[in-house]
Structure formats: C-alpha cells, structure tokens
Design a protein around this motif. Sequence first.
Motif, short mmCIF file in Angstrom:
data_model
loop_
_atom_site.label_atom_id
_atom_site.label_comp_id
_atom_site.label_asym_id
_atom_site.label_seq_id
_atom_site.Cartn_x
_atom_site.Cartn_y
_atom_site.Cartn_z
N ARG A 16 -10.92 -14.78 -46.52
CA ARG A 16 -9.67 -15.23 -47.15
C ARG A 16 -8.50 -14.53 -46.46
O ARG A 16 -8.48 -13.31 -46.35
N VAL A 17 -7.53 -15.32 -46.03
CA VAL A 17 -6.35 -14.79 -45.34
C VAL A 17 -5.11 -15.17 -46.14
O VAL A 17 -4.94 -16.33 -46.54
N LEU A 18 -4.24 -14.21 -46.37
CA LEU A 18 -2.95 -14.46 -47.02
C LEU A 18 -1.88 -14.53 -45.94
O LEU A 18 -1.68 -13.56 -45.19
N VAL A 19 -1.20 -15.68 -45.83
CA VAL A 19 -0.13 -15.89 -44.85
C VAL A 19 1.21 -15.77 -45.58
O VAL A 19 1.47 -16.54 -46.51
N VAL A 20 2.06 -14.83 -45.13
CA VAL A 20 3.34 -14.59 -45.78
C VAL A 20 4.45 -14.86 -44.77
O VAL A 20 4.63 -14.10 -43.82
N ASP A 21 5.19 -15.95 -44.98
CA ASP A 21 6.30 -16.31 -44.08
C ASP A 21 7.25 -17.20 -44.86
O ASP A 21 6.81 -18.13 -45.55
N PRO A 59 -7.10 -10.51 -50.49
CA PRO A 59 -7.52 -11.18 -49.26
C PRO A 59 -8.31 -10.24 -48.36
O PRO A 59 -8.28 -9.01 -48.53
N ASP A 60 -9.01 -10.83 -47.40
CA ASP A 60 -9.70 -10.03 -46.39
C ASP A 60 -8.74 -9.57 -45.30
O ASP A 60 -9.00 -8.58 -44.61
N LEU A 61 -7.61 -10.29 -45.14
CA LEU A 61 -6.61 -9.96 -44.12
C LEU A 61 -5.30 -10.61 -44.51
O LEU A 61 -5.29 -11.67 -45.15
N VAL A 88 -3.81 -5.83 -41.79
CA VAL A 88 -2.54 -6.55 -41.77
C VAL A 88 -2.16 -6.84 -40.32
O VAL A 88 -2.18 -5.94 -39.48
N ILE A 89 -1.85 -8.11 -40.03
CA ILE A 89 -1.26 -8.49 -38.74
C ILE A 89 0.17 -8.90 -39.02
O ILE A 89 0.43 -9.80 -39.81
N MET A 90 1.11 -8.21 -38.39
CA MET A 90 2.52 -8.43 -38.66
C MET A 90 3.14 -9.39 -37.65
O MET A 90 2.89 -9.28 -36.44
N LEU A 129 -10.87 -8.72 -38.22
CA LEU A 129 -11.89 -8.85 -39.26
C LEU A 129 -13.27 -8.42 -38.77
O LEU A 129 -14.03 -7.82 -39.54
N ARG A 130 -13.58 -8.70 -37.53
CA ARG A 130 -14.88 -8.32 -36.99
C ARG A 130 -15.06 -6.81 -37.05
O ARG A 130 -16.12 -6.31 -37.44
N ARG A 131 -14.02 -6.08 -36.70
CA ARG A 131 -14.12 -4.62 -36.73
C ARG A 131 -14.09 -4.08 -38.16
O ARG A 131 -14.75 -3.11 -38.48
N ALA A 132 -13.31 -4.73 -39.01
CA ALA A 132 -13.24 -4.28 -40.40
C ALA A 132 -14.56 -4.46 -41.12
O ALA A 132 -14.89 -3.72 -42.05
N ARG A 133 -15.33 -5.47 -40.67
CA ARG A 133 -16.59 -5.78 -41.35
C ARG A 133 -17.81 -5.19 -40.65
O ARG A 133 -18.94 -5.55 -40.99
#
Length: 294
Positions: A16-21, A59-61, A88-90, A129-133
Amino acid sequence: MENTPHAPAADAARGRVLVVDDDPTVAEVVAGYLHRAGYAVDRAGDGPAALERFAAARPDLVVLDLMLPAMDGFEVCRRMRAHGPVPVIMLTARGDEEDRVLGLETGADDYVTKPFSPRELVLRVESVLRRARAGAPAAEGSRSLSGAGLRLDPVARSASRDGVGLALTLREFDLLAFLLRYPGRAFGREELMREVWGWDFGDLSTVTVHIRRLRGKIEQDPARPRLILTVWGVGYRLDLPGEGEAREAPEAGGRADGREDRARTDDTDPAYGPEAPTRTEAAPAAVPLPPERG
C-alpha cells in the motif's frame, strides 16, 4: 482537498502506497503507474489529509510532495516518522541541495525532483520497499556486525555505539551495515549506490548526504571523522581502529585498479563532494508532467 483511495487489482497487491500531492493531475499519473505495477494506492491532497489517511491505514511507503498547502512535506514527514519508520520518497520541484538534505534529515529515504519519469519513481518505490522488507536475509547478511564500539543486528534492524542505541533511517542502516562488512575498503559513490540502493542510475549526491548524516550519528566529532573517511578521487572508506585485514569486498565494489588510496576527513574532493551531482547512467526518459502550481 482530494482524499481518495485508488483501488488495487483484484489479486493481492504488492503493498500500500500513500501518494500526497496537491496537484491532482500529478497525483493521478503517479497513482496510475503504481496501480498498474500492482500497488494499492491511497491519495491525499494536503498535509492534514495525509496524516489522517496515514493514521487510518498505515501504508507500506509514502510518496510525499514537498510543496503542500497548509503544512509542508517536511512537517508531514516529521509527524509520520514520529509514529514509526515508514519509508518515504519525497517529491520536490526544487533542485537545491539544501532542500534535498533537509528532506533526508526529516526521515525521507529518497527524493525525486520534478519533472520526473513515473516509471523511474515506480523503480524507486520497488527498491525502497525491497530493502525495507528484507526480513529473511541470507547467512552473510544476518550475522551481527561490530567494530569500534559499533554493533548492528541486521535481523532486529537495531544499531548502537558503545551500548547507546542509534536512530538510523532505513538507508543509513543499510549503508553502515555494508561498510562494516568490508572495513578498510574504499568504495566509489557509484558502487555504494549500486550495492546499497540497488540502483544503476540516480543522483550521486544522495550517497554524499547519507554519508554526512551517518557521520553525524556515529562519529565523536563529525567535523573530524575518524571512522568514515573520504578517499580522494575514489569515494569513502570505513576504518576500524585496531582491526586486522579487511575481508575481500565484492567483485563489483573492490578497489582492484591499484589507484592511490589517500584518505581525507572532508568532502572537498570535487569529484565526490556535494556540489557534483553526477549521474551514473541516464534515467528512463521523463514523461512530461504539468508545471508545479503556485
């Protein structure tokens, strides 16, 4: 502002990804690419809505725009990070290094500068996500690492120095773990980006910023580092006082060319300093996005 979930495919989503824009067109493009890649996507158009969505369904990211109304991305990131280490990717429309550094210092794991390629962003999401998991590491990656008072447990994802816990972000932990596995070996920024980030393209100043942040957390005097040294014309090296011969580094990352290995304690080498955001390879061609509003 818009606060809309983007439904995943019928089969199990990859995360699950949360996109904030606050730009609905940009948010729709990003959400569409992530959805087609197999992710469940939630959307929020401002800081308060993002925090509400974050609290309702962790979310996962998070893909987080820097320039938001009411509450900027820095503050949103700080508040999210206060509840746990969500990756978080900014997103930023500004290329200033100061903004990139501040974004990383507030807990962002990566940043992407607008205009960007949505396909590249999906690759960044997959990499983070690959590294986080990485919950089932191989034997080499699961053993505890130690030296110079540092101790890392890759399985528990815990780190300490002289018995005091270290608050490391996802990338800082992976970077320090990699350097601890190969003490005394010099690695170029391209090598570190490939081995730690898993990227063959990207802004190499990301590595410089993470090295600087890591020094601030593990060095007794970050202005005069004794552990992570800058090697002129090469990159960086971790020195562990009193340690024996370093183990052989991976084939892709070792210094086998006989280049002089002169250590420095700063980042003034023009080939490796923060003022030289060289790219290792061309990123995928950018898909034009609408200009930043305001």
